[in-house]
Design an enzyme around this catalytic site. Structure first.
Site, PDB file in Angstrom:
ATOM      1  N   SER A 165       0.828  -1.220   0.000  1.00 43.47           N
ATOM      2  CA  SER A 165       0.000   0.000   0.000  1.00 43.47           C
ATOM      3  C   SER A 165       0.859   1.266   0.000  1.00 43.47           C
ATOM      4  CB  SER A 165      -0.980   0.007   1.178  1.00 43.47           C
ATOM      5  OG  SER A 165      -0.315   0.194   2.397  1.00 43.47           O
ATOM      6  N   ASN A 166       2.035   1.221   0.627  1.00 41.60           N
ATOM      7  CA  ASN A 166       2.917   2.398   0.568  1.00 41.60           C
ATOM      8  C   ASN A 166       3.476   2.603  -0.835  1.00 41.60           C
ATOM      9  OD1 ASN A 166       3.356   3.879   3.219  1.00 41.60           O
ATOM     10  ND2 ASN A 166       3.439   1.728   3.871  1.00 41.60           N
TER      11      ASN A 166
ATOM     12  N   ASP B 248      16.009  -0.169  11.995  1.00 40.17           N
ATOM     13  CA  ASP B 248      15.075   0.885  12.418  1.00 40.17           C
ATOM     14  C   ASP B 248      15.753   2.036  13.170  1.00 40.17           C
ATOM     15  OD1 ASP B 248      12.995  -0.487  11.181  1.00 40.17           O
ATOM     16  OD2 ASP B 248      12.526  -1.629  12.991  1.00 40.17           O
TER      17      ASP B 248
ATOM     18  N   LEU C 139      18.839  -6.106   6.446  1.00 42.09           N
ATOM     19  CA  LEU C 139      19.864  -5.966   5.405  1.00 42.09           C
ATOM     20  C   LEU C 139      21.263  -5.983   6.022  1.00 42.09           C
ATOM     21  CD1 LEU C 139      17.949  -3.193   3.473  1.00 42.09           C
ATOM     22  CD2 LEU C 139      18.383  -5.533   2.656  1.00 42.09           C
TER      23      LEU C 139
ATOM     24  N   HIS D 164       8.539   3.172   8.718  1.00 37.59           N
ATOM     25  CA  HIS D 164       8.350   2.264   9.856  1.00 37.59           C
ATOM     26  C   HIS D 164       7.106   2.690  10.636  1.00 37.59           C
ATOM     27  CE1 HIS D 164       9.456  -0.574  12.978  1.00 37.59           C
ATOM     28  NE2 HIS D 164       9.191   0.376  13.870  1.00 37.59           N
TER      29      HIS D 164
ATOM     30  N   THR E 171      20.418   2.926   8.256  1.00 37.99           N
ATOM     31  CA  THR E 171      21.803   2.650   8.641  1.00 37.99           C
ATOM     32  C   THR E 171      21.875   1.163   8.969  1.00 37.99           C
ATOM     33  OG1 THR E 171      21.318   3.215  10.929  1.00 37.99           O
ATOM     34  CG2 THR E 171      22.193   4.986   9.545  1.00 37.99           C
TER      35      THR E 171
ATOM     36  N   MET F   9      10.592  -6.722   4.593  1.00 34.24           N
ATOM     37  CA  MET F   9      10.707  -7.323   5.922  1.00 34.24           C
ATOM     38  C   MET F   9      11.939  -8.216   6.078  1.00 34.24           C
ATOM     39  SD  MET F   9       8.215  -5.677   7.058  1.00 34.24           S
ATOM     40  CE  MET F   9       7.656  -6.237   8.663  1.00 34.24           C
TER      41      MET F   9
HETATM   42  C1  GAR Z   1       3.831  -0.688   6.745  1.00 28.52           C
HETATM   43  O1  GAR Z   1       3.056  -0.402   7.884  1.00 28.52           O
HETATM   44  C2  GAR Z   1       5.281  -0.399   7.001  1.00 28.52           C
HETATM   45  O2  GAR Z   1       5.489   0.729   7.823  1.00 28.52           O
HETATM   46  C3  GAR Z   1       5.730  -1.661   7.703  1.00 28.52           C
HETATM   47  O3  GAR Z   1       5.097  -2.695   6.990  1.00 28.52           O
HETATM   48  C4  GAR Z   1       3.865  -2.196   6.468  1.00 28.52           C
HETATM   49  C5  GAR Z   1       3.845  -2.491   4.985  1.00 28.52           C
HETATM   50  O4  GAR Z   1       2.597  -2.178   4.432  1.00 28.52           O
HETATM   51  N1  GAR Z   1       7.143  -1.796   7.705  1.00 28.52           N
HETATM   52  C6  GAR Z   1       7.832  -2.318   8.709  1.00 28.52           C
HETATM   53  O5  GAR Z   1       7.321  -2.757   9.709  1.00 28.52           O
HETATM   54  C7  GAR Z   1       9.330  -2.333   8.496  1.00 28.52           C
HETATM   55  N2  GAR Z   1      10.009  -2.347   9.767  1.00 28.52           N
HETATM   56  P1  GAR Z   1       2.429  -2.047   2.873  1.00 28.52           P
HETATM   57  O6  GAR Z   1       3.035  -3.304   2.260  1.00 28.52           O
HETATM   58  O7  GAR Z   1       0.938  -1.995   2.667  1.00 28.52           O
HETATM   59  O8  GAR Z   1       3.142  -0.804   2.418  1.00 28.52           O
END
Ligand code: GAR
Length: 218
Positions: free
Chosen positions: A14-15, A146, A94, A110, A142, A91
């Site tokens: 979604s992002n 997180d 790295l 995040h 970095t 997820m």
């Molecule tokens: C989002 O909430 C993002 O912030 C989180 O995973 C979700 C992905 O949603 N990321 C983390 O937790 C990374 N540490 P999306 O696939 O719908 O963008």
């Protein structure tokens, strides 16, 4: 010239979708030119295909070590010739070598107000702690997970009747605003790093505090 963004996803995407939407505005300084996923069935790949964006799959399960996976991932990312690499729900942890390769041009979104709640299950942990404010963070990556200079954060109230899903949805709506904004600032050359702090040229800094719960207006 539009800057080229490569987006790394592991899931729903979604992002990524929010970035693609934002880039439809002719004033937006960047385009998503490539999407890479470590999961063949990631929803983000379908979003990319629907928008005629090139995709690559680099499965972590096909590599014996983290180093081998990251080398294959870097090869796919390099081939896409990005100006900026965005982790949008990617997820995998790295390796320092991967992070160093894209130092200063690798952003992550995040779902917490870092440095609170790095890692997984951020909303569950925030609710268990009874915090009144939750939110999201866009930061430079970095080698520590997180951690890294913060470009932008959005805070939302935690409501008394919130559960993990309702809080996650409220935070996600803000991720969809803050990530495209941070990417645009980066691509327009408006972000300067000063040690651990980031300055953004010509961005508004609100004066008002968000107080939760707020005293009633009466
Ligand atoms: C989002 O909430 C993002 O912030 C989180 O995973 C979700 C992905 O949603 N990321 C983390 O937790 C990374 N540490 P999306 O696939 O719908 O963008």
């Amino acid at each position: 010239m539009l800057k080229r963004i490569t987006v790394l996803v592991s899931g729903r995407g979604s992002n990524l979708g929010a970035l693609v939407e934002a880039s439809r505005d002719p004033r937006y300084p960047a385009a998503v030119t490539h999407v890479v996923s470590n999961k063949r069935d990631a929803g983000g790949l379908a979003i990319a295909r629907a928008n005629a964006i090139a995709t690559s799959v680099v499965e972590h399960t096909a590599h014996a070590t983290r180093e081998a996976f990251d080398a294959a991932l870097a090869a796919a990312v390099d081939a896409s010739e990005p100006d900026l690499v965005v982790l949008a729900g990617f997820m995998r942890v790295l390796t320092p070598a991967f992070v160093a390769r894209y130092a200063g041009r690798l952003l992550n979104v995040h779902p917490s107000l870092l440095p609170a709640y790095p890692g997984l299950h951020t909303h569950r942990r925030a609710l268990a702690d009874g915090v009144r404010l939750a939110g999201c963070t866009v930061h430079f990556v970095t080698s520590e997970v997180d951690v890294g200079p913060i470009v932008a954060q959005a805070a939302v109230p935690v409501r008394d009747d919130d559960d993990e899903d309702s809080l996650a949805a409220r935070v996600l709506a803000e991720e969809h605003r803050v990530l495209p904004a941070a990417v645009a600032w980066f691509c327009a050359g408006r972000i300067a790093l000063h040690g651990a702090r980031v300055r953004v040229q010509d961005a508004l800094i609100p004066q008002a505090a968000l107080v939760v719960p707020s005293p009633a207006a009466d």
